[in-house]
Motif scaffolding. Structure first.
Motif, mmCIF file in Angstrom:
data_model
loop_
_atom_site.group_PDB
_atom_site.id
_atom_site.type_symbol
_atom_site.label_atom_id
_atom_site.label_comp_id
_atom_site.label_asym_id
_atom_site.label_seq_id
_atom_site.Cartn_x
_atom_site.Cartn_y
_atom_site.Cartn_z
ATOM 1 N N GLU A 17 -29.114 58.595 41.574
ATOM 2 C CA GLU A 17 -28.547 59.134 40.330
ATOM 3 C C GLU A 17 -27.159 59.749 40.593
ATOM 4 O OE1 GLU A 17 -30.621 61.752 37.634
ATOM 5 O OE2 GLU A 17 -28.546 61.925 36.901
ATOM 6 N N SER A 20 -24.549 57.195 41.209
ATOM 7 C CA SER A 20 -24.055 56.593 39.970
ATOM 8 C C SER A 20 -22.931 57.459 39.366
ATOM 9 C CB SER A 20 -25.253 56.383 39.051
ATOM 10 O OG SER A 20 -24.920 56.583 37.746
ATOM 11 N N ALA A 89 -23.942 50.771 45.249
ATOM 12 C CA ALA A 89 -23.921 51.361 43.900
ATOM 13 C C ALA A 89 -22.696 50.871 43.123
ATOM 14 C CB ALA A 89 -23.924 52.883 44.004
ATOM 15 N N ARG A 93 -22.389 48.007 39.604
ATOM 16 C CA ARG A 93 -21.679 48.211 38.334
ATOM 17 C C ARG A 93 -20.634 47.111 38.115
ATOM 18 N NH1 ARG A 93 -22.445 53.890 37.275
ATOM 19 N NH2 ARG A 93 -20.512 54.072 36.136
#
Ligand code: ADP
Ligand code: ASP
Ligand code: MG
Length: 406
Positions: A17, A20, A89, A93
């Motif tokens: 988390e 991100s 990560a 995206r």
């Protein structure tokens, strides 16, 4: 290319988390037309499994057969693991990311394991990959010696990696993301209502960092200062503006020199110290004692040398060794363990009367016994007992109005 260095500390990359959120910051920089180069620290803090202190504990739990060379190989894994996770990560995206270890990123260092210094950065790999449209992620805290050995830069060394890259790539800025919203006038763990400062000069933050405010490594500030690259301290957890470290700030009224516009910048501390008092009158005995401690590699701090007394402090870990050396020399001494050095720091205090008087009065009101003091043109140090540390920091913070200024 207009590079920006974005360095993320251990707490910022701890889990998926948070990673991100890291990607949010990277995307934002890219969208603003800058080319991010991301520097990462090892994931989390002790006892998280891949944090630097957890790797160190693994070694300590298995005796001391690990060489300093091998320890560097092991510790470097912390940042390598982190870099792989952050690159993943970013890719998730939809951006292209390439992770480089310190050696792959051309971070060339001296060969002193555990505290190597960066000699130069060979920027070709980062520049080439960036030009090809990749976001480069670099493992902080590690490099390679001229002999090809993996080295580490000392605790907090990822900041140093970021600063060295900032200088080598002539970055627009070096952005240090951490778990607080900027540099505060005191450690927010002690002063819960501490607020971030809007701006600081390199010198001011260097003094704070040298005196224990670990929010940025002093060597990183010194490196950035050589080329006047602006350094930002920001939070990964919020969008707060953060603290700008620079020597010039473009205020609405034009460039404003901020090198000395406040008397006191902050209060910092270092705990875990032992005070040693030598009660020897003879110059020879004192000389012998200091020489023997130096030969044993014990570094002394806060040294006061008087005809009747020599007082100094050593790190707690060296206290017992210092005592046995002094005993073997037959020197008269006293030890006071559990001490902390509180530093009142301010580049503007030179020549300002009354700072010391206010410190003494403030601590006296709190019934804190001052064990020793020392001063320079930017700092006054006070040695107190660790049991008095929190109230000393709080009282000095209030006495110098550090909660009010920004
Ligand atoms: P990172 O892992 O992001 O490098 P560090 O733990 O090295 O983070 O540094 C951030 C910590 O520095 C904060 O959590 C805070 O407790 C501590 N700190 C100490 N003094 C200060 C200060 N004056 N201002 C801000 N933070 C400080
Ligand atoms: N991981 C290293 C340390 O904990 C380097 C850093 O975080 O800056 O000291
Ligand atoms: Mg740090």
């Amino acid at each position: 290319m207009r590079f920006v260095i974005q360095k993320f500390g251990g707490t910022s990359v701890k889990d998926a988390e948070l990673r991100s959120r890291v990607v949010d910051k990277v995307v934002k920089a890219k969208d603003s037309g800058l080319q991010p180069v991301v520097v990462v620290s090892a994931l989390g803090r002790f006892p998280d499994p891949y944090a630097t202190d957890s790797l160190l504990e693994l070694v300590q739990a298995n005796g001391n057969g690990v060489s300093s060379r091998d320890l560097d190989l092991l510790l470097a894994c912390g940042e390598t693991i982190s870099g792989v996770m952050v690159a993943a990560a970013i890719r998730q995206r939809g951006l292209s990311a390439v992770f480089l270890t310190g050696p792959q990123a051309g971070i060339i260092t001296t060969s002193t394991h555990g505290k190597a210094r960066i000699l130069r950065v060979e920027t070709d790999p980062i520049v080439t990959l960036s030009r090809l449209g990749h976001i480069v992620i670099v493992a902080g805290f590690q490099g390679v010696s001229e002999e090809g050995e993996v080295t580490t830069l000392g605790r907090g060394g990822s900041d140093t990696t970021a600063a060295a890259l900032g200088v080598a790539l002539s970055a627009e800025s070096i952005d240090i993301y951490t778990d607080v919203e900027g540099v505060m006038t005191a450690d927010p763990r002690i002063i819960s209502d501490a607020r971030p400062l809007e701006y600081l000069s390199y010198n001011e933050v260097c003094h704070l960092a040298h005196e224990g405010a670990r929010v940025i490594h002093p060597r990183a500030v010194e490196i950035a200062m050589q080329r006047n690259i602006p350094v930002w301290i920001k939070s990964t957890f919020s969008d707060a503006a953060g603290t700008l470290i620079t020597n010039h700030i473009d205020a609405a009224q034009g460039a404003l020199d901020i090198s000395s516009d406040r008397i006191i910048t902050g209060v910092t501390y270092r705990s875990g110290l032992v005070q040693v008092r030598l009660q020897e009158k003879g110059a020879e005995a004192k000389k012998e004692a200091l020489k023997a401690l130096a030969t044993a590699g014990i570094s002394l701090d806060l040294i006061n040398y008087h005809p009747d007394l020599v007082a100094f402090s050593v790190n707690g870990s060296a206290g017992r060794q210092a005592a046995s050396i002094l005993e073997s020399l037959g020197v008269q001494f006293e030890l006071e363990s559990g001490c902390a050095k509180v530093a009142v720091v301010g580049a503007g205090m030179a020549g300002v009367p009354g700072v010391m008087a206010r410190i003494v009065e403030t601590l006296d009101e709190q019934a804190v016994e001052i064990l020793q003091t020392a001063d320079s043109h930017t700092t006054i140090w006070v040695l107190v007992r660790e049991t008095d540390l929190h109230k000393s920091v709080r009282a000095l913070y209030d006495a110098f109005g550090l909660g009010n200024h920004n």
